[in-house]
Write an enzyme that holds these catalytic residues in place. Structure first.
Site, PDB file in Angstrom:
ATOM      1  N   ARG A   1      -4.601  -6.730 -11.132  1.00 46.94           N
ATOM      2  CA  ARG A   1      -5.550  -7.393 -10.232  1.00 46.94           C
ATOM      3  C   ARG A   1      -6.859  -6.611 -10.257  1.00 46.94           C
ATOM      4  NH1 ARG A   1      -3.879  -6.702  -4.277  1.00 46.94           N
ATOM      5  NH2 ARG A   1      -2.343  -8.278  -4.787  1.00 46.94           N
TER       6      ARG A   1
ATOM      7  N   LYS B   1       0.874  -1.187   0.000  1.00 49.24           N
ATOM      8  CA  LYS B   1       0.000   0.000   0.000  1.00 49.24           C
ATOM      9  C   LYS B   1       0.905   1.230   0.000  1.00 49.24           C
ATOM     10  CE  LYS B   1      -4.160  -1.720   2.176  1.00 49.24           C
ATOM     11  NZ  LYS B   1      -3.827  -3.113   1.832  1.00 49.24           N
TER      12      LYS B   1
ATOM     13  N   ASP C   1      -1.194  -2.262  -4.108  1.00 51.03           N
ATOM     14  CA  ASP C   1      -2.607  -2.257  -3.733  1.00 51.03           C
ATOM     15  C   ASP C   1      -3.234  -0.915  -4.132  1.00 51.03           C
ATOM     16  OD1 ASP C   1      -2.534  -4.759  -2.569  1.00 51.03           O
ATOM     17  OD2 ASP C   1      -2.403  -4.032  -0.521  1.00 51.03           O
TER      18      ASP C   1
HETATM   19  P1  FDA Z   1     -18.314 -10.362  -2.074  1.00 51.22           P
HETATM   20  O1  FDA Z   1     -17.973  -9.397  -1.018  1.00 51.22           O
HETATM   21  O2  FDA Z   1     -19.638 -10.278  -2.733  1.00 51.22           O
HETATM   22  O3  FDA Z   1     -18.106 -11.813  -1.487  1.00 51.22           O
HETATM   23  C1  FDA Z   1     -18.482 -13.003  -2.174  1.00 51.22           C
HETATM   24  C2  FDA Z   1     -18.490 -14.130  -1.167  1.00 51.22           C
HETATM   25  O4  FDA Z   1     -17.164 -14.329  -0.660  1.00 51.22           O
HETATM   26  C3  FDA Z   1     -19.332 -13.843   0.081  1.00 51.22           C
HETATM   27  O5  FDA Z   1     -20.667 -14.205  -0.121  1.00 51.22           O
HETATM   28  C4  FDA Z   1     -18.639 -14.711   1.115  1.00 51.22           C
HETATM   29  O6  FDA Z   1     -18.976 -16.072   0.948  1.00 51.22           O
HETATM   30  C5  FDA Z   1     -17.182 -14.552   0.736  1.00 51.22           C
HETATM   31  N1  FDA Z   1     -16.559 -13.399   1.418  1.00 51.22           N
HETATM   32  C6  FDA Z   1     -16.188 -12.226   0.859  1.00 51.22           C
HETATM   33  N2  FDA Z   1     -15.633 -11.411   1.768  1.00 51.22           N
HETATM   34  C7  FDA Z   1     -15.676 -12.078   2.930  1.00 51.22           C
HETATM   35  C8  FDA Z   1     -15.239 -11.765   4.245  1.00 51.22           C
HETATM   36  N3  FDA Z   1     -14.675 -10.594   4.530  1.00 51.22           N
HETATM   37  N4  FDA Z   1     -15.418 -12.680   5.216  1.00 51.22           N
HETATM   38  C9  FDA Z   1     -15.992 -13.880   4.943  1.00 51.22           C
HETATM   39  N5  FDA Z   1     -16.415 -14.231   3.708  1.00 51.22           N
HETATM   40  C10 FDA Z   1     -16.262 -13.346   2.714  1.00 51.22           C
HETATM   41  N6  FDA Z   1      -9.800  -3.985  -2.328  1.00 51.22           N
HETATM   42  C11 FDA Z   1      -9.300  -2.752  -2.567  1.00 51.22           C
HETATM   43  O7  FDA Z   1     -10.052  -1.772  -2.480  1.00 51.22           O
HETATM   44  N7  FDA Z   1      -7.986  -2.585  -2.879  1.00 51.22           N
HETATM   45  C12 FDA Z   1      -7.132  -3.644  -3.013  1.00 51.22           C
HETATM   46  O8  FDA Z   1      -5.961  -3.453  -3.299  1.00 51.22           O
HETATM   47  C13 FDA Z   1      -7.648  -4.948  -2.781  1.00 51.22           C
HETATM   48  N8  FDA Z   1      -6.834  -6.047  -2.884  1.00 51.22           N
HETATM   49  C14 FDA Z   1      -7.430  -7.306  -2.840  1.00 51.22           C
HETATM   50  C15 FDA Z   1      -6.648  -8.434  -3.111  1.00 51.22           C
HETATM   51  C16 FDA Z   1      -7.236  -9.675  -3.178  1.00 51.22           C
HETATM   52  C17 FDA Z   1      -6.412 -10.877  -3.513  1.00 51.22           C
HETATM   53  C18 FDA Z   1      -8.656  -9.814  -2.938  1.00 51.22           C
HETATM   54  C19 FDA Z   1      -9.327 -11.154  -3.030  1.00 51.22           C
HETATM   55  C20 FDA Z   1      -9.390  -8.713  -2.619  1.00 51.22           C
HETATM   56  C21 FDA Z   1      -8.789  -7.457  -2.547  1.00 51.22           C
HETATM   57  N9  FDA Z   1      -9.532  -6.340  -2.214  1.00 51.22           N
HETATM   58  C22 FDA Z   1      -9.000  -5.086  -2.431  1.00 51.22           C
HETATM   59  C23 FDA Z   1     -10.866  -6.481  -1.568  1.00 51.22           C
HETATM   60  C24 FDA Z   1     -11.991  -6.450  -2.565  1.00 51.22           C
HETATM   61  O9  FDA Z   1     -12.134  -5.161  -3.098  1.00 51.22           O
HETATM   62  C25 FDA Z   1     -13.325  -6.855  -1.899  1.00 51.22           C
HETATM   63  O10 FDA Z   1     -13.632  -5.945  -0.883  1.00 51.22           O
HETATM   64  C26 FDA Z   1     -13.332  -8.253  -1.323  1.00 51.22           C
HETATM   65  O11 FDA Z   1     -12.622  -9.148  -2.127  1.00 51.22           O
HETATM   66  C27 FDA Z   1     -14.769  -8.788  -1.199  1.00 51.22           C
HETATM   67  O12 FDA Z   1     -15.385  -8.831  -2.462  1.00 51.22           O
HETATM   68  P2  FDA Z   1     -15.694 -10.170  -3.290  1.00 51.22           P
HETATM   69  O13 FDA Z   1     -15.320  -9.906  -4.700  1.00 51.22           O
HETATM   70  O14 FDA Z   1     -15.003 -11.322  -2.671  1.00 51.22           O
HETATM   71  O15 FDA Z   1     -17.253 -10.313  -3.275  1.00 51.22           O
END
Ligand code: FDA
Length: 306
Positions: free
Chosen positions: A182, A98, A132
């Protein structure tokens, strides 16, 4: 409402002091954070490697307001990268940084120099770095630093957030040969003039952005736990005749580990984002905000301890 309150709290010093000293916090933190030391981080990476998974290490910390702190964070990354080289983990593990942790709010040039030092240590160890993405006030600065550093470190990864209105255009700009991008949904509280607000609109935007990346010549990193988006990602791979090794899936440490294993067993490259260190507060609050069930987990743990 709850999400907004938690994301607001993620930047509130009083709430931070309360949560950091609550007796339960360490137990809750352990679910999402690999530990506090570099040895904890290496152990987590070795355990992931044994499951056929790759990792990206995040030394926790953000919104640094002191030069000394930014330098200490830079040093922590350089140390971790030396460990990765020495322990033969560099082919499976990279780092995520970050820019706000290495001084972006103090002086963009200092953040760029610190990030360059981390990139040089990564090159020496034989691995890569991803920058990030934080709240929208930093997007231009972060992408500017990324472009500058890619001159010397063309493998430097970017993160784009599907919830921002600008991101589809940013995907087009960054979908060129060798460009590691990403794509995530976005984890910060953003106003409607810069970001879509409903979960459905975020998902729709994610699909549009992912299509641009998959159709382009770069290296898309599909960062989501959302089963529908993962399925769409895999379909776009087929539609675009993408070879294995020209993209990867990414998920967070402690979230949907069985899905991480399932994708890897299916032959996909999967990378797990592994945070470690003492400064877990902002990271934890964003994870709590993402899923209401996590709040129940937190409150139940408080009640049990209390
Ligand atoms: P969503 O939140 O809809 O989740 C889908 C499903 O995944 C949920 O129904 C649940 O089953 C599971 N899940 C998701 N989050 C969970 C949690 N916290 N606890 C338990 N279960 C959970 N953001 C950003 O702003 N800057 C960045 O640099 C990054 N970097 C980053 C790296 C990587 C490898 C990932 C996977 C994510 C990020 N993020 C990020 C975070 C991203 O923006 C987002 O907030 C989270 O990944 C949650 O979104 P989903 O796409 O998983 O979908």
């Amino acid at each position: 409402m709850l999400r907004t309150a938690l994301l607001t709290a993620s930047r509130n010093r009083t709430v931070r002091r309360f949560v950091e000293t609550a007796p339960v916090s360490r137990d809750v933190v352990r679910r999402f954070v690999a530990g506090t030391t570099v040895d904890d981080a290496m152990a987590a990476c070795r355990a992931l490697a044994a499951r056929g998974l790759n990792a990206t290490l995040d030394h926790l910390g953000e919104d640094t307001t002191e030069v000394g702190h930014a330098e200490a964070t830079t040093k922590a990354y350089v140390t971790a990268l030396a460990h990765l080289g020495d322990e033969g983990l560099a082919d499976r593990v990279e780092v995520s940084v970050k820019l706000s942790a290495v001084g972006q709010a103090l002086d963009a040039a200092m953040a760029r120099d610190n990030a360059a030092a981390i990139c040089a240590a990564a090159a020496a160890a034989g691995t890569t770095v991803t920058l990030d993405m934080e709240d929208h006030t930093t997007t231009d600065s972060t992408l500017g630093i990324l472009r500058g550093l890619r001159g010397d470190f063309p493998w430097l990864g970017a993160v784009l957030q599907a919830y921002l209105h600008r991101t589809e255009a940013d995907c087009r700009d960054l979908a060129y040969e060798g460009s590691r991008v990403r794509l995530c949904k976005g984890a910060y509280k953003e106003p409607p003039d810069v970001a879509v607000q409903s979960r459905l609109d975020v998902s729709k935007s994610y699909v549009r952005c992912l299509r641009v990346l998959m159709e382009g010549n770069g290296y898309p990193m599909v960062a989501t736990h959302d089963p529908r988006l993962i399925a769409i990602g895999r379909k776009l791979v087929l539609d675009n005749d993408r070879a294995k090794g020209s993209y990867e899936f990414q998920m967070l440490y402690g979230i949907r580990p069985h899905e991480q294993d399932r994708l890897a067993a299916d032959g996909e490259k999967v990378r797990v984002y592994v945070p470690y260190g003492d400064e877990w507060y902002g990271y934890l609050m964003r994870r709590l905000a993402e899923r209401p069930a996590n709040i129940g987990f937190f409150l139940r743990a408080l009640a049990t301890k209390g």
